[in-house]
Design a protein around this motif. Structure first.
Motif, PDB file in Angstrom:
ATOM      1  N   LYS A   5      -5.925 -11.566  -7.373  1.00 54.77           N
ATOM      2  CA  LYS A   5      -6.157 -12.361  -6.133  1.00 54.77           C
ATOM      3  C   LYS A   5      -7.053 -11.164  -5.359  1.00 54.77           C
ATOM      4  N   LYS A   6      -8.096 -11.578  -4.582  1.00 58.53           N
ATOM      5  CA  LYS A   6      -8.877 -10.516  -3.837  1.00 58.53           C
ATOM      6  C   LYS A   6      -8.254 -10.112  -2.605  1.00 58.53           C
ATOM      7  N   LEU A   7      -7.991  -9.023  -2.489  1.00 60.37           N
ATOM      8  CA  LEU A   7      -7.349  -8.094  -1.375  1.00 60.37           C
ATOM      9  C   LEU A   7      -8.425  -7.791  -0.503  1.00 60.37           C
ATOM     10  N   ASP A   8      -8.829  -8.757   0.416  1.00 54.19           N
ATOM     11  CA  ASP A   8      -9.867  -8.494   1.353  1.00 54.19           C
ATOM     12  C   ASP A   8      -9.477  -8.719   3.131  1.00 54.19           C
ATOM     13  N   ASP A   9      -8.012  -8.691   3.299  1.00 49.26           N
ATOM     14  CA  ASP A   9      -7.624  -9.015   4.590  1.00 49.26           C
ATOM     15  C   ASP A   9      -6.365  -8.223   4.890  1.00 49.26           C
ATOM     16  N   LYS A  10      -6.353  -7.340   6.069  1.00 48.91           N
ATOM     17  CA  LYS A  10      -5.035  -6.539   6.198  1.00 48.91           C
ATOM     18  C   LYS A  10      -3.957  -7.383   6.465  1.00 48.91           C
ATOM     19  N   ASP A  11      -3.973  -8.745   6.727  1.00 46.73           N
ATOM     20  CA  ASP A  11      -2.951  -9.536   6.942  1.00 46.73           C
ATOM     21  C   ASP A  11      -2.296  -9.801   5.377  1.00 46.73           C
ATOM     22  N   MET A  12      -3.216  -9.798   4.347  1.00 50.86           N
ATOM     23  CA  MET A  12      -2.719  -9.929   2.940  1.00 50.86           C
ATOM     24  C   MET A  12      -1.641  -8.545   2.661  1.00 50.86           C
ATOM     25  N   LEU A  13      -2.371  -7.573   3.262  1.00 52.74           N
ATOM     26  CA  LEU A  13      -1.667  -6.206   2.866  1.00 52.74           C
ATOM     27  C   LEU A  13      -0.299  -6.544   3.675  1.00 52.74           C
ATOM     28  N   LYS A  14      -0.227  -6.704   4.911  1.00 53.18           N
ATOM     29  CA  LYS A  14       0.760  -6.804   5.810  1.00 53.18           C
ATOM     30  C   LYS A  14       2.104  -7.537   4.961  1.00 53.18           C
ATOM     31  N   ALA A  15       1.505  -8.696   4.344  1.00 51.89           N
ATOM     32  CA  ALA A  15       2.383  -9.750   3.965  1.00 51.89           C
ATOM     33  C   ALA A  15       3.136  -9.244   2.600  1.00 51.89           C
ATOM     34  N   ASP A  22      12.201 -10.854  -4.813  1.00 49.82           N
ATOM     35  CA  ASP A  22      12.185 -10.140  -6.078  1.00 49.82           C
ATOM     36  C   ASP A  22      10.622 -10.195  -6.635  1.00 49.82           C
ATOM     37  N   LYS A  23       9.665 -10.418  -5.951  1.00 47.71           N
ATOM     38  CA  LYS A  23       8.322 -10.341  -6.371  1.00 47.71           C
ATOM     39  C   LYS A  23       7.865  -9.070  -6.500  1.00 47.71           C
ATOM     40  N   THR A  24       7.103  -8.837  -7.432  1.00 46.55           N
ATOM     41  CA  THR A  24       6.277  -7.642  -7.823  1.00 46.55           C
ATOM     42  C   THR A  24       4.920  -7.548  -7.325  1.00 46.55           C
ATOM     43  N   PHE A  25       4.250  -6.603  -6.821  1.00 41.70           N
ATOM     44  CA  PHE A  25       3.007  -6.532  -6.585  1.00 41.70           C
ATOM     45  C   PHE A  25       2.231  -5.370  -7.204  1.00 41.70           C
ATOM     46  N   VAL A  26       1.175  -5.730  -7.894  1.00 43.59           N
ATOM     47  CA  VAL A  26       0.315  -4.715  -8.393  1.00 43.59           C
ATOM     48  C   VAL A  26      -1.094  -4.695  -7.398  1.00 43.59           C
ATOM     49  N   ILE A  27      -1.374  -3.510  -7.040  1.00 42.13           N
ATOM     50  CA  ILE A  27      -2.795  -3.323  -6.400  1.00 42.13           C
ATOM     51  C   ILE A  27      -3.733  -2.466  -7.070  1.00 42.13           C
ATOM     52  N   LEU A  87      -1.204   0.531  -7.747  1.00 44.00           N
ATOM     53  CA  LEU A  87       0.111   0.939  -7.193  1.00 44.00           C
ATOM     54  C   LEU A  87       1.029  -0.460  -7.523  1.00 44.00           C
ATOM     55  N   VAL A  88       2.218  -0.318  -7.611  1.00 43.68           N
ATOM     56  CA  VAL A  88       3.397  -1.133  -7.792  1.00 43.68           C
ATOM     57  C   VAL A  88       4.334  -1.054  -6.522  1.00 43.68           C
ATOM     58  N   ILE A  89       4.109  -2.499  -5.931  1.00 43.22           N
ATOM     59  CA  ILE A  89       4.852  -2.605  -4.775  1.00 43.22           C
ATOM     60  C   ILE A  89       6.134  -3.795  -5.025  1.00 43.22           C
TER      61      ILE A  89
END
Length: 112
Positions: A5-15, A22-27, A87-89
């Motif tokens: 998923k393309k991270l191109d908006d600060k609102d996405m980062l906020k979400a 239980d979701k895991t995010f990799v950036i 990063l793993v979030i």
């Protein structure tokens, strides 16, 4: 294959930061002009197993286009900026990060 998923908006980062499921995010923070970054991305993509990582949302950040988002990531999660960097979030916290040749699938998989 990674379903980036393309991270191109600060609102996405906020979400991502506010998600406490239980979701895991990799950036993956990628510099499109850096050969080391290209190599780290290629190694990660070749090793990625979609069945093992089916509960992970993977985000790709183009550092050259979205440096402000990279800076926001560093501020939000208290992780010094590097490139390339992964990063793993989980639960709004960075539980793992690595950079350069330290980026590898096995280490990511262990965090999930």
């Amino acid at each position: 294959m990674i379903d980036w998923k393309k991270l191109d908006d600060k609102d996405m980062l906020k979400a991502i930061a506010e998600d406490h499921s239980d979701k895991t995010f990799v950036i993956f923070k990628h510099s499109t002009s850096c050969s080391i970054s290209a190599m780290a991305l290629n190694r990660l993509e070749r090793s990625w197993n979609g069945d093992e990582m089916d509960k992970v949302d993977a985000y790709y950040l183009d550092l050259l286009s979205y440096r402000d988002i990279s800076n926001a990531i560093a501020d939000k999660f208290g992780v010094d900026h590097e490139s390339p960097q992964v990063l793993v979030i989980k639960n709004g916290q960075c539980i793992y990060n690595n950079s350069h040749m330290g980026i590898n699938y096995q280490s990511l998989k262990e965090q999930v």
